[in-house]
Motif scaffolding. Structure first.
Motif, mmCIF file in Angstrom:
data_model
loop_
_atom_site.group_PDB
_atom_site.id
_atom_site.type_symbol
_atom_site.label_atom_id
_atom_site.label_comp_id
_atom_site.label_asym_id
_atom_site.label_seq_id
_atom_site.Cartn_x
_atom_site.Cartn_y
_atom_site.Cartn_z
ATOM 1 N N SER A 1 60.561 55.417 31.718
ATOM 2 C CA SER A 1 59.102 55.437 31.760
ATOM 3 C C SER A 1 58.638 56.884 31.812
ATOM 4 C CB SER A 1 58.565 54.668 32.973
ATOM 5 O OG SER A 1 58.829 55.362 34.175
ATOM 6 N N THR A 2 57.381 57.077 31.476
ATOM 7 C CA THR A 2 56.831 58.435 31.438
ATOM 8 C C THR A 2 55.753 58.667 32.492
ATOM 9 O OG1 THR A 2 55.223 57.744 29.762
ATOM 10 C CG2 THR A 2 57.311 58.663 28.973
ATOM 11 N N ALA A 3 55.353 57.625 33.201
ATOM 12 C CA ALA A 3 54.378 57.764 34.286
ATOM 13 C C ALA A 3 54.382 56.485 35.106
ATOM 14 C CB ALA A 3 52.977 58.046 33.749
ATOM 15 N N SER A 4 53.930 56.596 36.367
ATOM 16 C CA SER A 4 53.963 55.466 37.292
ATOM 17 C C SER A 4 52.567 55.057 37.736
ATOM 18 C CB SER A 4 54.784 55.820 38.535
ATOM 19 O OG SER A 4 56.131 56.082 38.214
ATOM 20 N N PHE A 5 52.386 53.763 37.830
ATOM 21 C CA PHE A 5 51.200 53.150 38.419
ATOM 22 C C PHE A 5 51.710 52.465 39.678
ATOM 23 C CE2 PHE A 5 47.778 49.652 37.458
ATOM 24 C CZ PHE A 5 47.154 49.935 38.646
ATOM 25 N N VAL A 6 51.417 53.034 40.848
ATOM 26 C CA VAL A 6 52.115 52.667 42.075
ATOM 27 C C VAL A 6 51.346 51.604 42.856
ATOM 28 C CG1 VAL A 6 53.271 53.568 44.121
ATOM 29 C CG2 VAL A 6 52.894 55.062 42.156
ATOM 30 N N SER A 7 52.018 50.512 43.160
ATOM 31 C CA SER A 7 51.389 49.413 43.911
ATOM 32 C C SER A 7 51.456 49.694 45.403
ATOM 33 C CB SER A 7 52.080 48.084 43.588
ATOM 34 O OG SER A 7 53.476 48.144 43.865
ATOM 35 N N ASP A 8 50.819 50.784 45.821
ATOM 36 C CA ASP A 8 50.877 51.208 47.219
ATOM 37 C C ASP A 8 50.084 50.299 48.150
ATOM 38 O OD1 ASP A 8 52.636 53.290 47.556
ATOM 39 O OD2 ASP A 8 51.219 54.827 46.936
ATOM 40 N N MET A 9 49.220 49.453 47.603
ATOM 41 C CA MET A 9 48.464 48.527 48.437
ATOM 42 C C MET A 9 49.414 47.541 49.127
ATOM 43 S SD MET A 9 44.973 46.701 47.222
ATOM 44 C CE MET A 9 45.771 45.629 46.030
ATOM 45 N N SER A 10 50.561 47.264 48.498
ATOM 46 C CA SER A 10 51.579 46.374 49.082
ATOM 47 C C SER A 10 52.441 47.191 50.033
ATOM 48 C CB SER A 10 52.422 45.747 47.972
ATOM 49 O OG SER A 10 51.621 45.033 47.062
ATOM 50 N N SER A 11 51.849 47.588 51.152
ATOM 51 C CA SER A 11 52.526 48.531 52.058
ATOM 52 C C SER A 11 53.755 47.933 52.718
ATOM 53 C CB SER A 11 51.548 49.006 53.141
ATOM 54 O OG SER A 11 51.097 47.910 53.915
ATOM 55 N N GLY A 12 53.836 46.602 52.799
ATOM 56 C CA GLY A 12 54.979 45.976 53.432
ATOM 57 C C GLY A 12 56.188 45.841 52.534
ATOM 58 N N PHE A 13 56.036 46.132 51.236
ATOM 59 C CA PHE A 13 57.186 46.055 50.330
ATOM 60 C C PHE A 13 58.255 47.031 50.787
ATOM 61 C CE2 PHE A 13 55.410 44.330 46.016
ATOM 62 C CZ PHE A 13 55.098 43.140 46.642
ATOM 63 N N SER A 14 59.497 46.592 50.754
ATOM 64 C CA SER A 14 60.599 47.475 51.144
ATOM 65 C C SER A 14 60.691 48.675 50.212
ATOM 66 C CB SER A 14 61.924 46.698 51.146
ATOM 67 O OG SER A 14 62.199 46.180 49.857
ATOM 68 N N GLY A 15 60.214 48.513 48.990
ATOM 69 C CA GLY A 15 60.225 49.623 48.042
ATOM 70 C C GLY A 15 59.114 50.620 48.256
ATOM 71 N N ASN A 16 58.196 50.326 49.171
ATOM 72 C CA ASN A 16 57.145 51.280 49.539
ATOM 73 C C ASN A 16 57.391 51.886 50.910
ATOM 74 O OD1 ASN A 16 55.454 51.263 47.275
ATOM 75 N ND2 ASN A 16 54.355 49.444 47.955
ATOM 76 N N PHE A 17 57.868 51.073 51.837
ATOM 77 C CA PHE A 17 58.070 51.492 53.218
ATOM 78 C C PHE A 17 59.197 52.522 53.281
ATOM 79 C CE2 PHE A 17 56.725 48.751 57.059
ATOM 80 C CZ PHE A 17 56.341 49.879 57.760
ATOM 81 N N GLY A 18 58.857 53.770 53.535
ATOM 82 C CA GLY A 18 59.889 54.787 53.693
ATOM 83 C C GLY A 18 60.202 55.564 52.438
ATOM 84 N N TYR A 19 59.469 55.306 51.335
ATOM 85 C CA TYR A 19 59.696 56.053 50.101
ATOM 86 C C TYR A 19 58.494 56.952 49.818
ATOM 87 C CZ TYR A 19 63.683 53.046 49.061
ATOM 88 O OH TYR A 19 64.881 52.406 49.116
ATOM 89 N N PRO A 20 58.717 58.154 49.304
ATOM 90 C CA PRO A 20 57.596 59.053 48.983
ATOM 91 C C PRO A 20 56.898 58.626 47.701
ATOM 92 C CG PRO A 20 59.658 60.073 48.324
ATOM 93 C CD PRO A 20 60.026 58.783 49.018
ATOM 94 N N LEU A 21 55.686 59.109 47.534
ATOM 95 C CA LEU A 21 54.937 58.874 46.303
ATOM 96 C C LEU A 21 55.723 59.461 45.130
ATOM 97 C CD1 LEU A 21 52.151 57.745 45.391
ATOM 98 C CD2 LEU A 21 51.254 60.065 45.637
#
Length: 745
Positions: free
Chosen positions: A442-462
């Protein structure tokens, strides 16, 4: 690598506790969760807990505290209890001595080292195992830097443990040098403790009380103490290079860099918005964003609302897999023109169901890539547009490896084969976006940061390549201009499109243009080879009797009839072509043998096999009859009804679909029409197949999938094959659509 002492620990568990705890473990010398679960159960057994569990929960912790307070050389209940502890030490990588039931000097030295590694030496001096230390011993957490972890992160982890372990709801976190869900939650507990929240009130949740407290704790150069340590620790956990401790001028400079990166006000201070972005994925949800996405049509009134709210970029969906829910989810006719005329820009999103890892694989990615390209062209998006492909579930890291990355490789390959007109973006949790980007998919990310409880968000940087950061759902405007949106912060890496080609209308199919035959032949070959089907049919037990070229030429030789039928039934040609091609490609020696058995039954009275799926369309005599009967009854065709329970009628139909390719190609769309009606009289699932809306040229992807799946049947195999056949469908549709546009018909 196997460890002999871990193996001996496993032998001990099985020999002494296997029958008592209801489980045994493989004696392979490798530590894993099964071994830790067994040790936990053994400990619970010795504590007198009758309801054994894999979890070292509050009851286990309380039982240790109430019965023993702590375990040391002078306070070991008995030898097997000590052996459990010694085994756990070995499973954590520490010396447990001889697993001899003695809390020896070697065991004491190991416990002292474990406590030091946890950062608890000042709290728990000596060699005693306190309840929370024991809890930390009976899991898979590491307390030394592992697998490329950061020593700076480990220092923060150790400090948190040492500072807050005596609080009721704080438990020992790993000290492995890696940020994680547990570490992120411990940071929130620490912030709440520093605010003065009592045990039982502090909960590790970024709620109103925590947010209010942070607003009164802005830090700047010269700030020191625990608040400064927490802030610099949060910076370190977000992979920012600062010294852990005081808020220095160097920290202020690093904060400015972080604020600029995250599109926060650049103050160089530890203000609320910065605290929020460091502690939770969605950050300060009161922020306004220059981008949004939503499932509602953009009208002139809504466009005016969005412009007034400062929105420049709007994310809209290329397709909607459902024909009934969220009727405006997909881009609506005339909507892109409205967006453009109001001075706004649009970035396209492609999402089907895909709510778990099973829906993501290479073949599904190939189908998604082609489907998205077709839809983008239909809507009028110009070459160069970036399409954001959604991973809208909590993908664990191993699922990213096994499913998501191959899926995006399929997307990339599909778009490359299609002429690379569109760029690939990824929508999903932070870890998904980062890993897909790092893999070059991919060449850019659209980040689903609203789902703060996702394990893929919790503890990972932007992610470094973020383009849009989704932070909150909000309703803006009033009256006709009211619209619910997901607010997105925009980085500027993607700006969508401001002008569009004329959309491609859903015209009926026309006869195929022979000048595209070679391109279609090559595209189909590429796709089938990518999912494991060689052009020559393959060899060995799974060899198919027809080559790719034979199947292709057979299907396309009936194009005139297929075109006529598609127009008569308001059905896409690609649905007919896909089912026939797929089934013909799968005809093998086993099918040939079963067909021979059917012929023997009817011609010579040998055996009991009276029917089979046969011919290029793999249609059984009974199902062919049922499809024709349904279509005769509903006026789609004329003819004489047959009885699907009578041998003579089955044989009559079976011979036609076995030998007459034109008749088979005539029958394929009838089976689809029968499928629309729920396949009445067929061998359906226990609850029966649902009735779909009448066949239409604007069938959604979900409806197309259902019809293609129903052609084969129901169950896991039919679902899996339908997912692969969707790739074929979108390739056929790509060329059919192109021919339709050129013909203008």
């Amino acid at each position: 690598m196997a460890d002999e002492m871990v193996r001996q620990a496993q032998v001990f568990i099985n020999r002494v506790y296997g029958s008592r705890i209801g489980m045994t473990v493989e004696e392979n010398g490798q530590t894993g969760w099964p071994t830790m679960y067994a040790l936990t159960r053994a400990l619970q057994y010795e504590l007198g807990i009758t309801n054994l569990s894999n979890s070292f929960g509050p009851a286990t912790l309380a039982a240790i505290a109430e019965k023993y307070g702590k375990i040391d050389a002078n306070n070991v209940p008995h030898a097997d209890f000590c052996r459990i502890l010694q085994s756990a030490l070995y499973c954590k990588g520490y010396d447990g001595s001889a697993i001899d039931g003695t809390y020896s000097a070697r065991v004491q030295q190991s416990v002292t080292q474990l406590i030091a590694d946890m950062g608890l030496s000042a709290v728990y001096p000596g060699s005693a195992l306190w309840p929370k230390v024991i809890k930390g011993l009976f899991n898979m957490d590491a307390y030394v830097t592992v697998s490329g972890g950061s020593n700076s992160v480990r220092s923060v982890q150790q400090w948190l443990n040492g500072q807050y372990v005596l609080r009721k709801d704080y438990y020992v976190i790993p000290c492995d040098g890696h940020h994680s869900r547990d570490v992120a939650k411990s940071m929130l507990f620490a912030v709440q403790y520093e605010m003065g929240m009592a045990d039982g009130v502090a909960n590790g949740v970024f709620g109103p009380g925590t947010q209010s407290g942070l607003k009164s704790h802005t830090l700047s150069v010269g700030s020191s103490g625990n608040w400064a340590r927490l802030f610099t620790g949060a910076m370190i956990l977000n992979q920012r290079t600062v010294a852990f401790g005081n808020f220095t001028s160097a920290v202020s400079t690093a904060v400015q860099s972080f604020q600029s990166f995250a599109k926060l006000p650049v103050t160089g201070k530890g203000d609320f918005s910065t605290w929020a972005s460091l502690l939770v994925s969605y950050g300060d949800q009161s922020r306004s964003g220059e981008a949004c996405d939503g499932v509602t049509k953009i009208t002139d009134a809504r466009a005016a609302t969005l412009k007034a709210a400062g929105v420049k970029y709007i994310g809209r969906y290329l397709t909607n897999p459902s024909a009934t829910s969220l009727p405006e989810k997909a881009i609506q006719p005339g909507e892109l023109a409205t967006i453009a005329s109001n001075g706004l820009r649009c970035f396209p999103i492609y999402q089907t169901y895909g709510r778990d890892a099973a829906g993501f694989n290479y073949g599904a990615g190939r189908a998604a890539g082609q489907a998205a390209a077709n839809a983008a062209l239909d809507h009028g998006f110009k070459p160069g547009t970036r399409i954001f492909f959604a991973v809208d579930f909590d993908a664990l890291d191993h699922e990213v490896t096994s499913n998501v990355l191959p899926h995006f490789k399929g997307i990339v390959d599909a778009l490359a084969a299609d002429g690379a007109e569109f760029a690939v973006g990824v929508y999903g949790p932070r870890n998904v976006c980062t890993r897909v980007g790092e893999a070059g998919h991919s060449t850019a990310s659209f980040v689903s940061d609203m789902s703060s409880g996702f394990s893929g968000n919790f503890g990972y940087p932007l992610p470094a390549d973020w383009a849009y950061d989704q932070i909150v759902t909000r309703t803006v405007g009033s009256g006709a201009g009211s619209i619910e949106i997901d607010v997105n912060i925009a980085s500027g890496r993607d700006t969508g499109q401001a002008s569009f080609n004329a959309p491609r209308p859903p015209r009926p199919d026309v006869g195929f243009d022979g000048s595209f035959l070679n391109a279609l032949h090559a595209d189909l070959s590429r796709y089938m080879r990518s999912i494991g089907y060689e052009d020559d049919g393959g060899t060995g037990a799974n060899a198919r009797l027809f080559t790719h070229t034979q199947c292709f030429e057979t299907i396309m030789s009936h194009d005139a009839q297929t075109t006529q039928l598609s127009r008569a039934y308001n059905m896409r040609k690609a649905m007919i072509q896909t089912s026939a091609y797929w089934e013909m490609r799968h005809y093998d020696l086993i099918d040939q043998g079963v067909d021979h058995a059917v012929a023997q039954y009817h011609l010579n009275g040998v055996g009991i096999k009276k029917d089979s799926s046969t011919g290029i369309g793999q249609i059984s005599g009974a199902n062919g009859i049922r499809a024709w009967n349904h279509c005769i009854d509903n006026g789609f065709v004329t003819g004489t009804r047959l009885d699907p329970t009578k041998d003579a009628d089955i044989w009559t139909m079976w011979q036609k679909v076995n030998k007459d390719n034109a008749f088979t190609m005539r029958t394929v769309p009838l089976i689809h029409l029968w499928g629309v009606a729920g396949k009445p009289g067929g061998q359906n699932p226990p609850a029966g197949e649902t009735k779909l809306r009448a066949m239409s040229l604007n069938y959604t992807e979900g409806e197309i999938f259902e019809i293609i799946r129903r052609y084969q049947g129901w169950g896991d195999e039919a679902e899996a094959h339908a997912a692969k056949r969707m790739g074929l469908y979108h390739i056929f549709e790509k060329y059919n659509n192109l021919v339709r546009q050129l013909a203008g018909g």
